[in-house]
Scaffold this motif. Sequence first.
Motif, PDB file in Angstrom:
ATOM      1  N   CYS A   6       0.962  -1.127   0.064  1.00  0.00           N
ATOM      2  CA  CYS A   6      -0.179   0.077   0.047  1.00  0.00           C
ATOM      3  C   CYS A   6       0.926   1.213   0.120  1.00  0.00           C
ATOM      4  CB  CYS A   6      -0.598  -0.070   1.166  1.00  0.00           C
ATOM      5  SG  CYS A   6      -2.100  -1.457   1.447  1.00  0.00           S
ATOM      6  N   LYS A   8       1.060   5.685  -0.727  1.00  0.00           N
ATOM      7  CA  LYS A   8       0.190   7.047  -0.752  1.00  0.00           C
ATOM      8  C   LYS A   8       1.039   8.091  -1.480  1.00  0.00           C
ATOM      9  CE  LYS A   8      -1.941  10.298   2.431  1.00  0.00           C
ATOM     10  NZ  LYS A   8      -1.959  10.550   4.110  1.00  0.00           N
ATOM     11  N   GLU A  39       7.661   3.239   1.742  1.00  0.00           N
ATOM     12  CA  GLU A  39       6.871   2.395   0.908  1.00  0.00           C
ATOM     13  C   GLU A  39       7.569   2.183  -0.338  1.00  0.00           C
ATOM     14  OE1 GLU A  39       3.779   5.490   0.439  1.00  0.00           O
ATOM     15  OE2 GLU A  39       3.461   5.454   2.589  1.00  0.00           O
ATOM     16  N   LEU A  60      -1.438  -0.993  -4.070  1.00  0.00           N
ATOM     17  CA  LEU A  60      -2.697  -0.419  -4.009  1.00  0.00           C
ATOM     18  C   LEU A  60      -2.674   1.174  -3.490  1.00  0.00           C
ATOM     19  CD1 LEU A  60      -5.781  -1.957  -1.765  1.00  0.00           C
ATOM     20  CD2 LEU A  60      -4.684   0.266  -1.405  1.00  0.00           C
ATOM     21  N   LEU A  62      -5.041   4.785  -2.221  1.00  0.00           N
ATOM     22  CA  LEU A  62      -6.297   5.345  -2.242  1.00  0.00           C
ATOM     23  C   LEU A  62      -6.025   6.760  -2.387  1.00  0.00           C
ATOM     24  CD1 LEU A  62      -9.401   5.636  -0.774  1.00  0.00           C
ATOM     25  CD2 LEU A  62      -8.094   6.496   1.287  1.00  0.00           C
ATOM     26  N   THR A  97      -9.311   5.649   5.744  1.00  0.00           N
ATOM     27  CA  THR A  97      -8.461   5.049   4.685  1.00  0.00           C
ATOM     28  C   THR A  97      -7.977   3.269   5.052  1.00  0.00           C
ATOM     29  OG1 THR A  97      -7.135   7.213   4.734  1.00  0.00           O
ATOM     30  CG2 THR A  97      -5.722   5.078   4.237  1.00  0.00           C
ATOM     31  N   GLY A 118       4.191   1.347   4.691  1.00  0.00           N
ATOM     32  CA  GLY A 118       5.216   1.936   5.186  1.00  0.00           C
ATOM     33  C   GLY A 118       4.940   2.170   6.674  1.00  0.00           C
ATOM     34  N   ASN A 119       5.951   2.304   7.317  1.00  0.00           N
ATOM     35  CA  ASN A 119       6.085   2.494   8.863  1.00  0.00           C
ATOM     36  C   ASN A 119       4.959   3.614   9.234  1.00  0.00           C
ATOM     37  OD1 ASN A 119       6.947   1.369  11.700  1.00  0.00           O
ATOM     38  ND2 ASN A 119       7.595   3.842  11.716  1.00  0.00           N
ATOM     39  N   GLU A 120       5.377   4.574   8.333  1.00  0.00           N
ATOM     40  CA  GLU A 120       4.222   5.987   8.538  1.00  0.00           C
ATOM     41  C   GLU A 120       4.088   6.507   7.308  1.00  0.00           C
ATOM     42  OE1 GLU A 120       7.482   6.000   9.662  1.00  0.00           O
ATOM     43  OE2 GLU A 120       8.106   7.956   9.145  1.00  0.00           O
ATOM     44  N   SER A 121       3.032   7.164   6.808  1.00  0.00           N
ATOM     45  CA  SER A 121       2.912   7.862   5.746  1.00  0.00           C
ATOM     46  C   SER A 121       3.792   9.271   5.587  1.00  0.00           C
ATOM     47  CB  SER A 121       1.565   8.295   5.547  1.00  0.00           C
ATOM     48  OG  SER A 121       0.895   9.064   6.423  1.00  0.00           O
ATOM     49  N   ALA A 124       0.883  12.638   6.487  1.00  0.00           N
ATOM     50  CA  ALA A 124       0.307  12.690   7.751  1.00  0.00           C
ATOM     51  C   ALA A 124       0.929  11.944   8.898  1.00  0.00           C
ATOM     52  CB  ALA A 124      -1.080  12.004   7.448  1.00  0.00           C
ATOM     53  N   GLY A 125       1.727  10.869   8.487  1.00  0.00           N
ATOM     54  CA  GLY A 125       2.515  10.202   9.777  1.00  0.00           C
ATOM     55  C   GLY A 125       1.481   9.920  10.901  1.00  0.00           C
ATOM     56  N   ASN A 126       0.484   9.034  10.441  1.00  0.00           N
ATOM     57  CA  ASN A 126      -0.649   8.862  11.689  1.00  0.00           C
ATOM     58  C   ASN A 126       0.063   7.375  12.211  1.00  0.00           C
ATOM     59  OD1 ASN A 126      -2.504  10.726  11.204  1.00  0.00           O
ATOM     60  ND2 ASN A 126      -2.982   9.963   9.135  1.00  0.00           N
ATOM     61  N   TYR A 127       0.724   6.643  11.822  1.00  0.00           N
ATOM     62  CA  TYR A 127       1.363   5.650  12.454  1.00  0.00           C
ATOM     63  C   TYR A 127       0.096   4.448  12.984  1.00  0.00           C
ATOM     64  CZ  TYR A 127       5.978   7.881  12.990  1.00  0.00           C
ATOM     65  OH  TYR A 127       6.965   8.439  12.759  1.00  0.00           O
ATOM     66  N   GLN A 128      -0.907   4.337  11.959  1.00  0.00           N
ATOM     67  CA  GLN A 128      -1.720   3.438  12.261  1.00  0.00           C
ATOM     68  C   GLN A 128      -2.572   2.710  11.198  1.00  0.00           C
ATOM     69  OE1 GLN A 128      -5.437   5.966  13.395  1.00  0.00           O
ATOM     70  NE2 GLN A 128      -3.642   7.331  14.227  1.00  0.00           N
ATOM     71  N   VAL A 129      -2.418   3.228   9.987  1.00  0.00           N
ATOM     72  CA  VAL A 129      -3.460   2.720   8.935  1.00  0.00           C
ATOM     73  C   VAL A 129      -3.214   1.092   9.109  1.00  0.00           C
ATOM     74  CG1 VAL A 129      -3.795   2.364   6.505  1.00  0.00           C
ATOM     75  CG2 VAL A 129      -3.718   4.566   7.589  1.00  0.00           C
TER      76      VAL A 129
HETATM   77  N1  LIG Z   1      -4.224   6.917   1.071  1.00  0.00           N
HETATM   78  C1  LIG Z   1      -3.499   5.615   1.125  1.00  0.00           C
HETATM   79  N2  LIG Z   1      -3.326   4.898   0.181  1.00  0.00           N
HETATM   80  C2  LIG Z   1      -2.835   3.571   0.499  1.00  0.00           C
HETATM   81  N3  LIG Z   1      -1.959   3.165   1.341  1.00  0.00           N
HETATM   82  C3  LIG Z   1      -1.930   4.254   2.429  1.00  0.00           C
HETATM   83  C4  LIG Z   1      -2.763   5.586   2.355  1.00  0.00           C
HETATM   84  N4  LIG Z   1      -2.519   6.199   3.544  1.00  0.00           N
HETATM   85  C5  LIG Z   1      -1.798   5.566   4.390  1.00  0.00           C
HETATM   86  N5  LIG Z   1      -1.522   4.336   3.732  1.00  0.00           N
HETATM   87  C6  LIG Z   1      -0.502   3.094   4.177  1.00  0.00           C
HETATM   88  O1  LIG Z   1      -0.340   3.217   5.461  1.00  0.00           O
HETATM   89  C7  LIG Z   1       0.979   3.542   6.042  1.00  0.00           C
HETATM   90  C8  LIG Z   1       0.822   4.243   7.200  1.00  0.00           C
HETATM   91  O2  LIG Z   1       0.105   5.388   7.115  1.00  0.00           O
HETATM   92  P1  LIG Z   1      -0.413   6.345   8.243  1.00  0.00           P
HETATM   93  O3  LIG Z   1      -0.973   5.516   9.361  1.00  0.00           O
HETATM   94  O4  LIG Z   1      -0.765   7.538   7.816  1.00  0.00           O
HETATM   95  O5  LIG Z   1       1.220   6.739   8.822  1.00  0.00           O
HETATM   96  C9  LIG Z   1       1.555   4.039   4.710  1.00  0.00           C
HETATM   97  O6  LIG Z   1       2.922   4.281   4.693  1.00  0.00           O
HETATM   98  C10 LIG Z   1       0.979   3.457   3.539  1.00  0.00           C
HETATM   99  O7  LIG Z   1       1.523   2.314   3.231  1.00  0.00           O
END
Ligand SMILES: Nc1ncnc2c1ncn2[C@@H]1O[C@H](COP(=O)(O)O)[C@@H](O)[C@H]1O
Lengths: 251, 317
Positions: A6, A8, A39, A60, A62, A97, A118-121, A124-129
Amino acid sequence: MNILVCVKRVPLTGGKIVLTDDERAISTRHLGFTISPHEECGAEEAIRIIEAHGGTSTVLTLGPPEAEEQLRDMMAIGIDRAVHLVTDGGEWDPQATAAAIVAAIRAEDEPYDLILFGNESADAGNYQVAIRVAHALGLPCVTGVKGLGVDGGSLRCEQEVAGGRDVFLVPMPAVVTVKEGLNLPRYPSVPGRLRAKRKPLAASTPERPDPQLEMMRLVLPPGSGKQVEVLGRGPEAAPAVVGVLQELGLV
Amino acid sequence: MTALVFVDGGDEELSAQALTFARGLGEELHAVVVGAPAAPERLGEFGVSVVHLASGLESYAPAAWAQAVVELISRVVPDVVVGPGTERGNEVLAHVAAKTDQPMAANCVSVSPGGTATVTRVRWGGSLLEEARLHGSPLLVTVAPHAVAAETIAGGADSRPAAIAEFAPTVAEADLVVRVSERIGAAASGVSLSDADVVVSGGRGVGSAEGFAVIEELAELLSAAVGCSRAVTSAGWRPHTDQVGQTGTKISPEIYIACGISGATQHMAGCKGAKKLLAINPDGEASIYAHADYAVIGDLHEVVPAISAAIRKARGA
Ligand SMILES: Nc1ncnc2c1ncn2[C@@H]1O[C@H](COP(=O)(O)O)[C@@H](O)[C@H]1O
Ligand SMILES: Cc1cc2nc3c(=O)[nH]c(=O)nc-3n(C[C@H](O)[C@H](O)[C@H](O)COP(=O)(O)OP(=O)(O)OC[C@H]3O[C@@H](n4cnc5c(N)ncnc54)[C@H](O)[C@@H]3O)c2cc1C
């Protein structure tokens, strides 16, 4: 093996971030786009595992219609197919997401053995998706992985910690989030780019639920307010540099 | 207001910052510690009234540790759950968020609870801030590193020790699938980048892997760690362990000497903690000069050897 990664799409900001007038986005008029280096390493790892063990790799995202560029980039380095969850470009919070990604994974004909994030986007760097996706699918999730080995039906994951590496052994199917440094991603070749144009891409348009983490406004952090002191030009500046180092007690 | 703080035993400093941050939010402060901490009653110094010690989960298992927090949430009924912005703090809180289906805001610099809670959080590794509404209950947040300085309460060491409440959380087998099975020690080699007092870095301007000889020479003279930009690691000139930045190592030296680095936001995100920054770049307009204390406008291949020579001369060698 069936592997999903995945990614972004994010703007590639240079030395300075400029916001749009409504302060809800980065002004991208003069910018290119990319994905997080974490990523990129996820995609590279997926390609290497498939090269070694056989199977199919899928990327993939979004994101807005333009995010097809990032999907084609990943297919140009060797990912086999793409899934595009098309948005209008607005902000999706991490819960929304994750829910959209989970629905897309469930809609696939074949289940995935390994789902990489990825470890974080980058933005946004939400660390949770990834953790939310793993939870919804009832899969184990290892984060921050910098060493990954496939051994039959299980994975050996190494995570960098202060003083060494922690090892996690998990059965597949599993969710793994990776960090840059896991590998050195390859660059796309010209034939790779041509092949990528013909690789399959499945697009759909998910509905965005109301955000629970609702971005209101972006704010630039206050500048350093520093005034740079030019010590000189070229090698003649060396004594002035030594002067600075002496003040700091280093010379 | 009651706040429950997840304490990361692996990072006392950032956990102390999270406790200080949480104290600013709530009247009543509870802490949860998993594993076997040293002197948990001393968390009273940070204003904690009760430390909940989760037993039976010594080796790190993120989903299981999160289950311990979830169990406490139903017992303590906090308004806000706070974690430090460490790898484990973010990971455990994200598991709590997934298990309770609540939103979570990572790396906050401020939180205003109330009708609709608002948070200010870090994006792009610190290059940008976001103001957001957080529509959850309890509020789940982690604290961005160094958003606040760790402070004990008035009276500090003489304060009332925290009460200790041990509990054995009920954890499902599935939550234990991911757990540390082994710790491999790192081969110690030279000065570690994250702890170094002096860092000398090279960017694309160095030109090649061999070009780093001048950077290494200066680093050696200053007992410094060698760093680099992502342009360098992507080219394969240096290993990723040398990379400074958003997706590399965060550094906080007394002085950072950046040679042939343009100053991209993602690079600067890794060196905000540097007390002084000296940049060496022939381009007087390079963005890095907006962050620098000192500049030498010039070609690093001339300037850096000249600095090394001048240091030797000053030392009388
Ligand atoms: N819009 C998006 N589409 C696809 N993968 C995403 C998206 N947003 C976050 N991710 C995946 O989730 C990881 C962690 O994102 P986050 O929780 O925002 O730090 C990212 O490194 C991506 O691998
Ligand atoms: C999500 C994301 C995360 C990223 N994470 C990181 C990260 O962790 N770390 C990181 O560094 N980057 C990171 N990047 C990449 C970042 O955007 C830049 O591409 C990168 O920092 C540029 O490296 P550079 O300054 O060495 O190269 P350039 O930007 O190409 O700059 C080279 C500089 O060298 C100067 N120069 C040329 N010749 C000489 C000479 N002879 N002597 C002295 N100077 C000379 C030039 O004037 C120029 O300023 C990330 C990017 C993204 C999108």
